[in-house]
Write an enzyme that holds these catalytic residues in place. Structure first.
Site: not given
Ligand SMILES: NC(=O)c1ccc[n+]([C@@H]2O[C@H](COP(=O)([O-])OP(=O)(O)OC[C@H]3O[C@@H](n4cnc5c(N)ncnc54)[C@H](O)[C@@H]3O)[C@@H](O)[C@H]2O)c1
Length: 255
Positions: A40, A66-67, A93, A159, A163, A194
């Site tokens: 992370d 940082d990915v 993720n 976005y 995706k 989340t």
């Molecule tokens: N929550 C939703 O409804 C939802 C829906 C569809 C897709 N998503 C996708 O699911 C994934 C996770 O989302 P979430 O809701 O758990 O989000 P979240 O914000 O709770 O967690 C995301 C995590 O990724 C980390 N992160 C952010 N940028 C980063 C980087 N450059 N390098 C490494 N880590 C990084 C953050 O610090 C955080 O810990 C994301 O790809 C998001 O686009 C989420």
């Protein structure tokens, strides 16, 4: 939720593992017996969550990464292999949201920011994970797309572009690597409770209400429900599943 997988002796890597569905997946992989690398960009949260899993007796390693920076991704995979000897499963993720914007007003900076993490980040992770899995001749990768990878929504072009891109690279790499023993798939979460969505519910309440009306199941999803899908896709139960973009969305994209 009771998970019944046995991943003992295997190594899992999860990006964005300090929060939300990444954290739920890291926990689930660990509880199923895998050694888990939590990656992370948020060092403080990463330290807290890695320590919690370590004190519960799991084999875990936290890696700051940082990915969107390919050199950091390469180093993360190298540390995984140095520490645990191999890499069997990866959940790519990590992702971010940007504020919604009229497509005519979207800034290039916003487009690059969101796609640098959500699309290029997945590309870099998959690339370096595949180098290791190619050498092993085995592995399973799950990339995190979104309902935004399957449908369009107003004001979300940047976005949704990334995706959709995740699904394109998942399918292409899946076809390339299936004959070499590596399965690659994607999950497409709907609206999941989340921290990311908590921010959107506050800042974009009206838009979120409209989006949630489209979710036939009538409630938000839970991070554990997405983690369960990611684990299944990595498990032997999904041994014939290749290149799918699996909606985990309470029916959102069934319209
Ligand atoms: N929550 C939703 O409804 C939802 C829906 C569809 C897709 N998503 C996708 O699911 C994934 C996770 O989302 P979430 O809701 O758990 O989000 P979240 O914000 O709770 O967690 C995301 C995590 O990724 C980390 N992160 C952010 N940028 C980063 C980087 N450059 N390098 C490494 N880590 C990084 C953050 O610090 C955080 O810990 C994301 O790809 C998001 O686009 C989420």
């Amino acid at each position: 939720m009771t998970l019944t997988y046995d991943f003992s002796g295997q190594v899992a890597l999860v990006t964005g593992a300090a929060s939300g569905m990444g954290l739920a997946a890291a926990r689930a992989f660990a509880e199923a017996g895998a050694a888990v690398v939590l990656a992370d960009v948020n060092q403080a949260a990463l330290d807290v969550e890695t320590e919690k899993l370590a004190s519960a007796g799991h084999r875990v390693l936290g890696v700051l990464c940082d990915v969107s920076d390919e050199a950091q991704v390469e180093a993360m995979v190298a540390r995984t292999v140095e520490t645990f000897g191999r890499l069997d499963m990866a959940f790519n993720n990590a992702g971010i949201q940007v504020d919604p914007s009229d497509a005519a007003d979207e800034t290039g900076a916003n487009f690059d920011l969101v796609n640098g993490v959500n699309m290029r980040g997945v590309w870099a992770c998959m690339k370096h994970e595949l180098k290791q899995m190619r050498a092993q001749g085995s592995g399973a990768i799950v990339n995190c797309s979104s309902l935004g990878g399957l449908v369009g929504l107003p004001q979300r072009a940047a976005y949704h572009a990334g995706k959709h891109g995740v699904i394109g690279m998942t399918k292409s790499a899946a076809m390339e690597y299936a004959p070499r023993g590596v399965r690659i798939n994607a999950v497409c979460p709907g609206v999941i409770e989340t921290p990311m969505v908590a921010d959107m519910l506050v800042g974009q309440a009206e838009a979120m209400e409209a989006i949630m009306r489209e979710q036939p199941i009538g409630c938000l999803g839970r991070a554990e429900e997405v983690a369960a899908a990611a684990l299944w896709l990595c498990s032997p139960g999904a041994s014939f599943v290749v290149g799918v973009a699996l909606p985990v969305d309470g029916g959102f994209t069934a319209h």
